[in-house]
Design a protein around this motif. Sequence first.
Motif, short mmCIF file in Angstrom:
data_model
loop_
_atom_site.label_atom_id
_atom_site.label_comp_id
_atom_site.label_asym_id
_atom_site.label_seq_id
_atom_site.Cartn_x
_atom_site.Cartn_y
_atom_site.Cartn_z
N THR A 20 53.10 40.94 1.60
CA THR A 20 53.86 41.40 2.77
C THR A 20 53.05 42.45 3.50
OG1 THR A 20 55.90 41.02 1.53
CG2 THR A 20 56.07 42.32 3.56
N PRO A 21 52.34 42.03 4.55
CA PRO A 21 51.56 43.02 5.31
C PRO A 21 52.49 43.92 6.14
CG PRO A 21 51.46 40.91 6.40
CD PRO A 21 52.20 40.69 5.11
N PRO A 22 51.98 45.03 6.61
CA PRO A 22 52.79 45.89 7.47
C PRO A 22 53.19 45.15 8.76
CG PRO A 22 50.80 47.03 6.75
CD PRO A 22 50.65 45.60 6.34
N PRO A 23 54.27 45.58 9.40
CA PRO A 23 54.71 44.95 10.65
C PRO A 23 53.66 45.08 11.76
CG PRO A 23 56.44 46.33 9.75
CD PRO A 23 55.20 46.63 8.96
N SER A 24 53.75 44.17 12.70
CA SER A 24 52.94 44.20 13.92
C SER A 24 53.89 44.36 15.10
CB SER A 24 52.14 42.89 14.05
OG SER A 24 51.57 42.78 15.32
N ASN A 25 53.67 45.36 15.91
CA ASN A 25 54.55 45.65 17.05
C ASN A 25 56.02 45.74 16.61
OD1 ASN A 25 52.52 45.77 19.05
ND2 ASN A 25 52.46 43.54 19.14
N GLY A 26 56.24 46.25 15.39
CA GLY A 26 57.59 46.41 14.88
C GLY A 26 58.21 45.13 14.33
N ILE A 27 57.44 44.05 14.26
CA ILE A 27 57.94 42.76 13.78
C ILE A 27 57.35 42.50 12.40
CG2 ILE A 27 57.93 40.27 14.18
CD1 ILE A 27 57.78 40.94 17.21
N LYS A 28 58.21 42.13 11.45
CA LYS A 28 57.75 41.79 10.11
C LYS A 28 57.25 40.35 10.07
CE LYS A 28 60.93 44.87 7.70
NZ LYS A 28 62.04 44.95 6.75
N LEU A 29 56.25 40.10 9.24
CA LEU A 29 55.77 38.74 9.03
C LEU A 29 56.92 37.94 8.41
CD1 LEU A 29 53.24 36.84 9.00
CD2 LEU A 29 52.98 37.50 6.62
N PRO A 30 57.34 36.83 9.06
CA PRO A 30 58.45 36.04 8.50
C PRO A 30 58.10 35.51 7.11
CG PRO A 30 58.04 35.43 10.79
CD PRO A 30 56.89 36.31 10.35
N ALA A 31 58.91 35.83 6.14
CA ALA A 31 58.63 35.48 4.74
C ALA A 31 58.58 33.98 4.50
CB ALA A 31 59.67 36.13 3.84
N THR A 32 59.30 33.20 5.29
CA THR A 32 59.40 31.76 5.04
C THR A 32 58.51 30.90 5.93
OG1 THR A 32 61.27 31.58 6.56
CG2 THR A 32 61.79 32.01 4.23
N TYR A 33 57.63 31.49 6.72
CA TYR A 33 56.88 30.70 7.71
C TYR A 33 56.06 29.58 7.09
CZ TYR A 33 52.28 32.79 6.78
OH TYR A 33 51.10 33.15 6.21
N LYS A 34 55.66 29.70 5.84
CA LYS A 34 54.87 28.65 5.19
C LYS A 34 55.66 27.36 5.00
CE LYS A 34 51.99 31.83 2.58
NZ LYS A 34 51.56 32.22 1.24
N HIS A 35 56.97 27.46 5.13
CA HIS A 35 57.83 26.30 4.93
C HIS A 35 58.38 25.74 6.24
CE1 HIS A 35 57.54 27.06 0.66
NE2 HIS A 35 57.82 28.32 0.91
N TRP A 36 57.97 26.31 7.35
CA TRP A 36 58.45 25.84 8.64
C TRP A 36 57.79 24.52 9.01
CZ3 TRP A 36 58.18 30.88 12.04
CH2 TRP A 36 59.06 31.82 11.53
N GLN A 37 58.40 23.82 9.94
CA GLN A 37 57.87 22.53 10.39
C GLN A 37 56.85 22.73 11.51
OE1 GLN A 37 61.65 20.55 11.19
NE2 GLN A 37 61.16 19.17 9.50
N VAL A 38 55.96 21.76 11.62
CA VAL A 38 54.96 21.78 12.68
C VAL A 38 55.62 21.37 13.99
CG1 VAL A 38 52.83 20.72 13.53
CG2 VAL A 38 53.06 21.29 11.11
N LEU A 39 55.43 22.19 15.00
CA LEU A 39 55.96 21.93 16.34
C LEU A 39 54.88 21.32 17.23
CD1 LEU A 39 58.33 22.42 18.37
CD2 LEU A 39 57.27 24.61 18.85
N GLY A 40 53.65 21.77 17.05
CA GLY A 40 52.55 21.26 17.87
C GLY A 40 51.21 21.73 17.33
N VAL A 41 50.16 21.25 17.94
CA VAL A 41 48.80 21.65 17.59
C VAL A 41 48.04 21.87 18.89
CG1 VAL A 41 48.75 20.41 15.38
CG2 VAL A 41 48.00 19.26 17.47
N SER A 42 46.98 22.64 18.81
CA SER A 42 46.14 22.81 19.99
C SER A 42 44.72 23.17 19.57
CB SER A 42 46.70 23.89 20.93
OG SER A 42 46.67 25.16 20.33
N HIS A 43 43.81 22.95 20.48
CA HIS A 43 42.41 23.33 20.31
C HIS A 43 42.01 24.08 21.56
CE1 HIS A 43 38.00 22.77 20.60
NE2 HIS A 43 38.10 23.07 19.32
#
Length: 160
Positions: A20-43
Amino acid sequence: MRKLAFLFATAILPLGAQATPPPSNGIKLPATYKHWQVLGVSHRDDNQSLRVIVGNTTAMTATRKGNTHPWPDGAILGKLVWKDSRHPLWQPAIVPGTLSHIEFMVKDSKKYADTGGWGFARWVGMELKPLDNDGGKPCFECHKAAAKTDFVFTRPAPLP
């Protein structure tokens, strides 16, 4: 798609990494993001980077229902960014190289009214060093170009 998001996301944290890294701009790293679905990709050609864009349940439900103009409060979009690399066994293939950063946009139209209703957060490198940049105002300056899509550049990947 969920399995793909997990495979991409789990590649970014080495064993023993700070959970759990420190927050960025007052926002915590979402703990479950590794389980989220792919919405899109880009290059991006300008900085030679590959990006996988993931969304929390609120974001994915809004996408499927076409409810993204505006995005609903509670939607969170994550972007996992790697520098381009060449596949060692197939040189024409561009694959993820070094992790550049991960970033998140958090929709809360009241809390983030000054930045289009979005909070912006970024963690840099494998160390997940939080970037604090005036509450995300520099991020919002770039995202103003996407005002017609509620300040979101991501285009959902089409599926049958």
